[in-house]
Design a protein around this motif. Structure first.
Motif, PDB file in Angstrom:
ATOM      1  N   LEU A 220       0.824  -1.203   0.000  1.00  0.00           N
ATOM      2  CA  LEU A 220       0.000   0.000   0.000  1.00  0.00           C
ATOM      3  C   LEU A 220       0.860   1.255   0.000  1.00  0.00           C
ATOM      4  O   LEU A 220       0.377   2.341   0.311  1.00  0.00           O
ATOM      5  CB  LEU A 220      -0.923   0.005   1.227  1.00  0.00           C
ATOM      6  N   GLY A 221       2.126   1.094  -0.341  1.00  0.00           N
ATOM      7  CA  GLY A 221       3.020   2.240  -0.355  1.00  0.00           C
ATOM      8  C   GLY A 221       3.945   2.259   0.850  1.00  0.00           C
ATOM      9  O   GLY A 221       3.990   1.313   1.648  1.00  0.00           O
ATOM     10  N   GLU A 222       4.691   3.341   0.979  1.00  0.00           N
ATOM     11  CA  GLU A 222       5.668   3.465   2.063  1.00  0.00           C
ATOM     12  C   GLU A 222       4.982   3.329   3.418  1.00  0.00           C
ATOM     13  O   GLU A 222       3.914   3.876   3.661  1.00  0.00           O
ATOM     14  CB  GLU A 222       6.361   4.827   1.968  1.00  0.00           C
ATOM     15  N   GLY A 223       5.614   2.553   4.287  1.00  0.00           N
ATOM     16  CA  GLY A 223       5.069   2.346   5.621  1.00  0.00           C
ATOM     17  C   GLY A 223       4.086   1.201   5.700  1.00  0.00           C
ATOM     18  O   GLY A 223       3.437   1.015   6.737  1.00  0.00           O
ATOM     19  N   SER A 224       3.993   0.420   4.627  1.00  0.00           N
ATOM     20  CA  SER A 224       3.070  -0.723   4.633  1.00  0.00           C
ATOM     21  C   SER A 224       3.812  -1.998   4.288  1.00  0.00           C
ATOM     22  O   SER A 224       4.860  -1.981   3.649  1.00  0.00           O
ATOM     23  CB  SER A 224       1.925  -0.510   3.637  1.00  0.00           C
ATOM     24  N   ALA A 254      -4.609   4.648  -1.366  1.00  0.00           N
ATOM     25  CA  ALA A 254      -3.727   3.521  -1.684  1.00  0.00           C
ATOM     26  C   ALA A 254      -4.508   2.202  -1.686  1.00  0.00           C
ATOM     27  O   ALA A 254      -4.262   1.321  -2.524  1.00  0.00           O
ATOM     28  CB  ALA A 254      -2.580   3.454  -0.673  1.00  0.00           C
ATOM     29  N   LYS A 255      -5.463   2.093  -0.784  1.00  0.00           N
ATOM     30  CA  LYS A 255      -6.293   0.885  -0.734  1.00  0.00           C
ATOM     31  C   LYS A 255      -7.121   0.761  -2.005  1.00  0.00           C
ATOM     32  O   LYS A 255      -7.247  -0.326  -2.593  1.00  0.00           O
ATOM     33  CB  LYS A 255      -7.169   0.920   0.520  1.00  0.00           C
ATOM     34  N   ASP A 256      -7.694   1.855  -2.473  1.00  0.00           N
ATOM     35  CA  ASP A 256      -8.495   1.821  -3.698  1.00  0.00           C
ATOM     36  C   ASP A 256      -7.632   1.487  -4.913  1.00  0.00           C
ATOM     37  O   ASP A 256      -8.052   0.755  -5.820  1.00  0.00           O
ATOM     38  CB  ASP A 256      -9.197   3.166  -3.910  1.00  0.00           C
ATOM     39  N   ALA A 257      -6.417   2.036  -4.940  1.00  0.00           N
ATOM     40  CA  ALA A 257      -5.508   1.743  -6.051  1.00  0.00           C
ATOM     41  C   ALA A 257      -5.113   0.267  -6.055  1.00  0.00           C
ATOM     42  O   ALA A 257      -5.043  -0.369  -7.113  1.00  0.00           O
ATOM     43  CB  ALA A 257      -4.270   2.634  -5.954  1.00  0.00           C
ATOM     44  N   ARG A 261      -5.720  -2.672  -8.950  1.00  0.00           N
ATOM     45  CA  ARG A 261      -4.683  -3.593  -9.440  1.00  0.00           C
ATOM     46  C   ARG A 261      -5.111  -5.042  -9.254  1.00  0.00           C
ATOM     47  O   ARG A 261      -4.869  -5.900 -10.109  1.00  0.00           O
ATOM     48  CB  ARG A 261      -3.351  -3.342  -8.705  1.00  0.00           C
ATOM     49  N   LEU A 262      -5.764  -5.302  -8.144  1.00  0.00           N
ATOM     50  CA  LEU A 262      -6.208  -6.659  -7.863  1.00  0.00           C
ATOM     51  C   LEU A 262      -7.288  -7.102  -8.852  1.00  0.00           C
ATOM     52  O   LEU A 262      -7.271  -8.244  -9.335  1.00  0.00           O
ATOM     53  CB  LEU A 262      -6.737  -6.728  -6.425  1.00  0.00           C
ATOM     54  N   GLU A 263      -8.195  -6.223  -9.180  1.00  0.00           N
ATOM     55  CA  GLU A 263      -9.232  -6.546 -10.164  1.00  0.00           C
ATOM     56  C   GLU A 263      -8.615  -6.850 -11.533  1.00  0.00           C
ATOM     57  O   GLU A 263      -9.022  -7.780 -12.229  1.00  0.00           O
ATOM     58  CB  GLU A 263     -10.228  -5.389 -10.289  1.00  0.00           C
ATOM     59  N   THR A 264      -7.613  -6.058 -11.914  1.00  0.00           N
ATOM     60  CA  THR A 264      -6.925  -6.289 -13.188  1.00  0.00           C
ATOM     61  C   THR A 264      -6.226  -7.640 -13.189  1.00  0.00           C
ATOM     62  O   THR A 264      -6.275  -8.396 -14.172  1.00  0.00           O
ATOM     63  CB  THR A 264      -5.905  -5.172 -13.449  1.00  0.00           C
TER      64      THR A 264
END
Length: 293
Positions: A220-224, A254-257, A261-264
């Motif tokens: 989910l990006g930096e810090g995850s 970040a969660k929505d992004a 990606r997961l759907e793709t």
């Protein structure tokens, strides 16, 4: 044996109390659009309510936890509550909830159902599972609460066992925010997590997660950091560790992004099976699972 006493023979079939056949149902909320949300509310959301859309038009409020962990109760103002997080249950949660819901529709103000009825057989024409009583296509409009004050009518004071139960329940609440259907940020002490109940079949979801992991796109990006996953009532719940200093709202985009990606990745599985690197990634993900029931 005294004079004239008669030895009792074996019970006739008509004298025996019929039993409910207790068959384990691994995916109790299957068929309901709100399945991921119901699992989240049952397993890890502390204090939340949602209005249920009943097939017969009745009005009932679903609650995560009720006073003294009751299965259902009618508040003194007539509002009806069905509890999700109930300690005693059979091997079919949906049946337990459905029967508690049917009890609730006929209950009166102040009535409390301590535990679901899991022993009395239903009538031949009784539909007692949750799927039979709710509108299948209805979403849940969830309201999160900072405490359990919703147990009481406005301006009412808790007394006796309810007051004790309320104090204990409030003390156990961890800060929680909803980031989407079945997706919740929680601050657990010094750690923060995103738990996301996904509706896809486990095998397909693992393949899609593996595809993202092999591409370095599972975070989910930096810090995850992707922490692993657990199974709950037939669905997989991926979990991410998050920087506890960041507020829940900072992870929403970040969660929505990640969801996009997961759907793709899920769609790509129809035409492109996992390659060797992705299969190794999947094996690694499988090794980081925990099953909850």
């Amino acid at each position: 044996m005294g004079k004239g006493a008669r030895k009792k023979g074996p019970k006739q079939a008509s004298d025996r109390k019929p039993k409910v056949r207790d068959v384990f149902v691994g995916q109790p909320f299957e068929g309901l659009v709100a399945e991921p949300e119901l699992i989240a509310l049952r397993e890890f959301v502390p204090s939340a309510t949602a209005e249920l859309t009943l097939a017969d038009g009745g009005e009932v409020t679903l609650g995560t936890v009720l006073p003294m962990a009751a299965a259902a109760f009618v508040r003194s103002d007539g509002r009806r509550y069905l509890g999700l997080q109930v300690q005693t249950r059979s091997s079919d949660i949906s049946r337990d909830l459905g029967r508690s819901l049917k009890w609730l529709l006929d209950a009166k103000e102040g009535d409390v159902l301590g535990v679901p009825d899991t022993t009395t057989p239903p009538a031949a024409d009784e539909h007692a599972r949750l799927q039979d009583l709710l509108t299948p296509g209805a979403e849940l409009d969830v309201t999160l609460h900072q405490d359990f004050g919703w147990w009481l009518p406005e301006d009412a004071d808790a007394t006796g066992d309810v007051a004790v139960s309320l104090e204990r329940a409030n003390a156990a609440i961890m800060p929680t925010e909803r980031l989407g259907a079945g997706a919740y940020w929680v601050l657990a002490g010094e750690k923060a997590h995103l738990r996301w109940v996904r509706p896809e079949p486990e095998n397909l979801l693992l393949q899609a997660l593996a595809r993202l992991s092999a591409a370095g796109e599972l975070g989910l990006g930096e810090g995850s950091r992707y922490a692993g996953s657990f199974r709950a009532h037939g669905l997989l719940v991926p979990v991410w560790d998050l920087d506890p200093e960041a507020h829940a709202r900072e992870w929403a985009e970040a969660k929505d992004a990640l969801g996009a990606r997961l759907e793709t990745a899920l769609k790509s599985l129809d035409d492109e099976p996992l390659n060797a690197t992705e299969r190794r990634a999947r094996d690694g993900l499988i090794g980081r699972q925990l099953t909850l029931r």
